[in-house]
Motif scaffolding. Structure first.
Motif, PDB file in Angstrom:
ATOM      1  N   LEU A   1       0.818  -1.207   0.000  1.00  0.00           N
ATOM      2  CA  LEU A   1       0.000   0.000   0.000  1.00  0.00           C
ATOM      3  C   LEU A   1       0.856   1.263   0.000  1.00  0.00           C
ATOM      4  CD1 LEU A   1      -2.729  -1.201   2.502  1.00  0.00           C
ATOM      5  CD2 LEU A   1      -3.221  -0.253   0.249  1.00  0.00           C
ATOM      6  N   PHE A   2       2.004   1.216   0.662  1.00  0.00           N
ATOM      7  CA  PHE A   2       2.907   2.358   0.714  1.00  0.00           C
ATOM      8  C   PHE A   2       4.036   2.247  -0.317  1.00  0.00           C
ATOM      9  CE2 PHE A   2       0.803   2.927   4.748  1.00  0.00           C
ATOM     10  CZ  PHE A   2       0.790   4.305   4.918  1.00  0.00           C
ATOM     11  N   SER A   3       3.832   1.399  -1.322  1.00  0.00           N
ATOM     12  CA  SER A   3       4.888   1.157  -2.303  1.00  0.00           C
ATOM     13  C   SER A   3       4.340   1.113  -3.725  1.00  0.00           C
ATOM     14  CB  SER A   3       5.593  -0.173  -1.991  1.00  0.00           C
ATOM     15  OG  SER A   3       6.015  -0.243  -0.665  1.00  0.00           O
ATOM     16  N   PRO A   4       3.884   2.245  -4.245  1.00  0.00           N
ATOM     17  CA  PRO A   4       3.422   2.249  -5.629  1.00  0.00           C
ATOM     18  C   PRO A   4       4.586   1.981  -6.581  1.00  0.00           C
ATOM     19  CG  PRO A   4       3.591   4.490  -4.810  1.00  0.00           C
ATOM     20  CD  PRO A   4       3.811   3.589  -3.634  1.00  0.00           C
ATOM     21  N   PRO A   5       4.318   1.443  -7.774  1.00  0.00           N
ATOM     22  CA  PRO A   5       5.408   1.170  -8.714  1.00  0.00           C
ATOM     23  C   PRO A   5       6.220   2.418  -8.981  1.00  0.00           C
ATOM     24  CG  PRO A   5       3.358   0.186  -9.460  1.00  0.00           C
ATOM     25  CD  PRO A   5       3.016   1.078  -8.313  1.00  0.00           C
TER      26      PRO A   5
ATOM     27  N   GLY B   1       2.698  -2.611   6.820  1.00  0.00           N
ATOM     28  CA  GLY B   1       2.952  -1.176   6.732  1.00  0.00           C
ATOM     29  C   GLY B   1       4.004  -0.734   7.729  1.00  0.00           C
ATOM     30  N   LEU B   2       3.922  -1.254   8.955  1.00  0.00           N
ATOM     31  CA  LEU B   2       4.898  -0.929   9.996  1.00  0.00           C
ATOM     32  C   LEU B   2       6.302  -1.327   9.564  1.00  0.00           C
ATOM     33  CD1 LEU B   2       5.033  -0.433  13.400  1.00  0.00           C
ATOM     34  CD2 LEU B   2       5.637  -2.830  13.217  1.00  0.00           C
ATOM     35  N   ALA B   3       6.443  -2.552   9.039  1.00  0.00           N
ATOM     36  CA  ALA B   3       7.763  -3.055   8.645  1.00  0.00           C
ATOM     37  C   ALA B   3       8.354  -2.237   7.512  1.00  0.00           C
ATOM     38  CB  ALA B   3       7.653  -4.527   8.239  1.00  0.00           C
ATOM     39  N   ALA B   4       7.533  -1.892   6.519  1.00  0.00           N
ATOM     40  CA  ALA B   4       8.029  -1.106   5.386  1.00  0.00           C
ATOM     41  C   ALA B   4       8.553   0.242   5.862  1.00  0.00           C
ATOM     42  CB  ALA B   4       6.927  -0.923   4.354  1.00  0.00           C
ATOM     43  N   ALA B   5       7.840   0.846   6.799  1.00  0.00           N
ATOM     44  CA  ALA B   5       8.269   2.146   7.327  1.00  0.00           C
ATOM     45  C   ALA B   5       9.595   2.037   8.067  1.00  0.00           C
ATOM     46  CB  ALA B   5       7.186   2.721   8.239  1.00  0.00           C
TER      47      ALA B   5
ATOM     48  N   GLY C   1       1.203   1.704   9.693  1.00  0.00           N
ATOM     49  CA  GLY C   1       0.463   0.465   9.903  1.00  0.00           C
ATOM     50  C   GLY C   1      -1.017   0.690  10.083  1.00  0.00           C
ATOM     51  N   SER C   2      -1.377   1.738  10.817  1.00  0.00           N
ATOM     52  CA  SER C   2      -2.792   2.046  11.037  1.00  0.00           C
ATOM     53  C   SER C   2      -3.498   2.380   9.729  1.00  0.00           C
ATOM     54  CB  SER C   2      -2.921   3.213  12.024  1.00  0.00           C
ATOM     55  OG  SER C   2      -2.407   2.852  13.290  1.00  0.00           O
ATOM     56  N   ILE C   3      -2.830   3.130   8.874  1.00  0.00           N
ATOM     57  CA  ILE C   3      -3.424   3.471   7.575  1.00  0.00           C
ATOM     58  C   ILE C   3      -3.545   2.223   6.708  1.00  0.00           C
ATOM     59  CG2 ILE C   3      -3.017   4.715   5.407  1.00  0.00           C
ATOM     60  CD1 ILE C   3      -4.114   6.421   7.704  1.00  0.00           C
ATOM     61  N   ALA C   4      -2.507   1.395   6.709  1.00  0.00           N
ATOM     62  CA  ALA C   4      -2.566   0.164   5.917  1.00  0.00           C
ATOM     63  C   ALA C   4      -3.738  -0.708   6.359  1.00  0.00           C
ATOM     64  CB  ALA C   4      -1.248  -0.597   6.052  1.00  0.00           C
ATOM     65  N   ALA C   5      -3.892  -0.872   7.672  1.00  0.00           N
ATOM     66  CA  ALA C   5      -4.985  -1.690   8.197  1.00  0.00           C
ATOM     67  C   ALA C   5      -6.343  -1.121   7.820  1.00  0.00           C
ATOM     68  CB  ALA C   5      -4.866  -1.803   9.719  1.00  0.00           C
ATOM     69  N   SER C   6      -6.446   0.207   7.751  1.00  0.00           N
ATOM     70  CA  SER C   6      -7.740   0.830   7.447  1.00  0.00           C
ATOM     71  C   SER C   6      -8.261   0.420   6.081  1.00  0.00           C
ATOM     72  CB  SER C   6      -7.620   2.363   7.531  1.00  0.00           C
ATOM     73  OG  SER C   6      -6.899   2.898   6.427  1.00  0.00           O
ATOM     74  N   PHE C   7      -7.358   0.202   5.125  1.00  0.00           N
ATOM     75  CA  PHE C   7      -7.787  -0.229   3.793  1.00  0.00           C
ATOM     76  C   PHE C   7      -8.179  -1.705   3.782  1.00  0.00           C
ATOM     77  CE2 PHE C   7      -5.353   3.561   2.641  1.00  0.00           C
ATOM     78  CZ  PHE C   7      -6.141   4.112   1.632  1.00  0.00           C
ATOM     79  N   ALA C   8      -7.516  -2.509   4.622  1.00  0.00           N
ATOM     80  CA  ALA C   8      -7.758  -3.951   4.613  1.00  0.00           C
ATOM     81  C   ALA C   8      -9.121  -4.328   5.168  1.00  0.00           C
ATOM     82  CB  ALA C   8      -6.667  -4.659   5.414  1.00  0.00           C
TER      83      ALA C   8
ATOM     84  N   GLY D   1     -10.554   3.640  -4.184  1.00  0.00           N
ATOM     85  CA  GLY D   1     -10.837   4.994  -4.652  1.00  0.00           C
ATOM     86  C   GLY D   1     -10.142   6.101  -3.883  1.00  0.00           C
ATOM     87  N   VAL D   2      -9.226   5.744  -2.971  1.00  0.00           N
ATOM     88  CA  VAL D   2      -8.545   6.725  -2.121  1.00  0.00           C
ATOM     89  C   VAL D   2      -7.035   6.607  -2.304  1.00  0.00           C
ATOM     90  CG1 VAL D   2      -8.159   7.507   0.254  1.00  0.00           C
ATOM     91  CG2 VAL D   2     -10.399   6.597  -0.422  1.00  0.00           C
ATOM     92  N   ARG D   3      -6.344   7.742  -2.366  1.00  0.00           N
ATOM     93  CA  ARG D   3      -4.886   7.722  -2.410  1.00  0.00           C
ATOM     94  C   ARG D   3      -4.334   7.513  -1.001  1.00  0.00           C
ATOM     95  NH1 ARG D   3      -2.551  12.861  -5.334  1.00  0.00           N
ATOM     96  NH2 ARG D   3      -0.683  11.930  -4.396  1.00  0.00           N
ATOM     97  N   VAL D   4      -3.387   6.607  -0.885  1.00  0.00           N
ATOM     98  CA  VAL D   4      -2.825   6.280   0.427  1.00  0.00           C
ATOM     99  C   VAL D   4      -2.172   7.503   1.065  1.00  0.00           C
ATOM    100  CG1 VAL D   4      -1.153   4.837   1.657  1.00  0.00           C
ATOM    101  CG2 VAL D   4      -2.492   3.868  -0.224  1.00  0.00           C
ATOM    102  N   ASP D   5      -1.430   8.282   0.279  1.00  0.00           N
ATOM    103  CA  ASP D   5      -0.740   9.428   0.863  1.00  0.00           C
ATOM    104  C   ASP D   5      -1.714  10.497   1.350  1.00  0.00           C
ATOM    105  OD1 ASP D   5      -1.485  10.027  -1.716  1.00  0.00           O
ATOM    106  OD2 ASP D   5       0.300  11.202  -2.179  1.00  0.00           O
TER     107      ASP D   5
END
Length: 413
Positions: free
Chosen positions: A60-64, A350-354, A368-375, A396-400
């Motif tokens: 989620l925090f890693s767009p191409p 999300g936590l690990a990536a950060a 991590g909280s933002i990542a979980a919100s989408f899941a 339909g929402v941008r993660v950033d």
């Protein structure tokens, strides 16, 4: 607001071409079947498993092209649905899909009762991942997500470190120390396993049980006896006990507590910084002994403080106060939560990536909280698409943009 807090989830091609793996999970891939009480119909062939959801959290925090820094493993059985393989390919991760036509893909059944309590069982034999399953590229990861028992965690960390010892960076330098994030399995979060748990803590960086699993280690329910809700005091008390078992600053606790958010706890400590000073030539009197009223005691002991070039190293002590903080859940409206399955795993991705990208523990928990919100907004994984500006969206929402909103709500400094 501190500008350095913003997640760098947009990157250019040049950056990604030199990027390595930031995140690898040893969680399993599972195809889920979910049965609800009537009249809600069942759903089948849903992406599931701790491996899938934790990879989603990092993705989620890693767009191409940054998506290639997310690594995970799928053992593809003879019954693997084509639609799922096509869906996974749209994520553009460094997933390792291994065909295993002699077996069925690991499948799980999920059922809910009238109180929304979830039951789970495997419908086909599971295939557990080991350190031997990691390719050299995946072994190079900056972080590893492990979901297992205490004994299994120690085994995996030891094996991963041993296999990494023979690898190096392209320039020949040694690989940096990886970040190990351990998610205990619920069945073994018991008082009998508490000693084994504490024995694992010195070799990992993050332990992340949910509130119930943490309470299980302490022989408690983790609930407020008056309200039946998650007890924040019980969470804080249990964390204090665990931190007391390892007084040195060696690990952090991240407790996932559903609608209460997450609790972060880490011991403080002292960090030593070496500040070189100007070179000093030691007077001969100091070499041959004899103290004078104006003796420079630092120079007298310079032999113990000098580096090979003769520069005196002065130590500075930096005090880390530690961390004790609650980070709220992103969704405050229960109606937004459709299915919490996988939310905790996604949080940890999300936590690990950060953390792998150098963020602080508090900032990583916000990721991590933002990542979980989408899941948890739907059954299965969120929908990946592009907006009118060709930027990535999930549901339909941008993660950033969601992160920016959350950051302002938390008022991070």
């Amino acid at each position: 607001m501190d500008a350095q807090y913003e997640p760098k989830i947009e990157t250019n091609t040049e950056e990604a071409s030199s990027a390595e793996i930031d995140f690898v999970t040893l969680g399993m891939f599972i195809i889920d079947e979910i049965e609800y009480l009537p009249p809600t119909p069942p759903v089948r062939d849903i992406l599931g498993g701790a491996g899938t959801y934790s990879a989603l959290g990092a993705r989620l925090f890693s767009p191409p092209p940054l998506s290639s820094t997310v690594g995970w493993i799928i053992d593809k059985g003879s019954d693997f649905p084509t639609a799922l393989e096509e869906l996974i390919s749209t994520w553009e991760t460094s997933v390792l899909i291994r065909p295993t036509p002699e077996r069925l893909t690991t499948r799980g059944w999920n059922g809910y009762d009238e109180h929304q309590n979830r039951a789970f069982r495997y419908m086909t034999p599971k295939k557990r991942l080991t350190a031997e399953d990691l390719t050299p590229a995946l072994l190079n990861s900056r972080s590893f997500h492990l979901i297992c028992s205490p004994a299994r965690c120690r085994e995996l960390v030891t094996e991963i470190k041993a296999r990494r010892s023979g690898l190096s960076n392209p320039d020949g330098t040694s690989l940096p120390k990886p970040i190990f994030i351990w998610e205990p399995v619920p069945d073994l979060c018991t008082p009998d396993e508490l000693l084994n748990c504490t024995n694992v803590l010195p070799i990992i960086d993050i332990i992340s049980p949910n509130h119930s699993e943490l309470a299980g280690f302490m022989g408690d329910s983790g609930l407020d006896p008056d309200t039946g809700e998650i007890s924040t005091k019980a969470v804080e008390r249990a964390c204090e006990q665990l931190l007391g078992s390892m007084p040195l600053q060696s690990f952090a606790i991240v407790v996932r507590a559903g609608e209460k958010g997450c609790y972060l706890a880490r011991n403080g400590g002292r960090k030593r910084k070496v500040r070189p000073t100007a070179q000093r030539k030691k007077p001969s009197a100091f070499l041959h002994g004899g103290l004078q009223p104006d003796t420079d005691m630092e120079a007298l002991f310079a032999g113990l403080l000098q580096d090979p070039e003769g520069t005196i190293a002065r130590e500075e002590i930096e005090v880390d106060p530690g961390v004790e903080r609650w980070i709220p859940a992103y969704h405050t409206d229960p109606e937004k939560v459709v299915d919490p399955t996988g939310g905790g795993n996604t949080f940890l991705g999300g936590l690990a990536a950060a953390l792998a990208r150098g963020k602080s523990l508090e900032e990583a928990a916000a990721w991590g909280s933002i990542a979980a919100s989408f899941a948890i907004e739907q059954v299965g994984t969120p929908i990946l698409a592009k907006d009118e500006e060709d930027r990535e969206t999930w549901n339909g929402v941008r993660v950033d943009e969601r992160f920016e909103e959350f950051k302002n709500r938390l008022a991070f400094s």
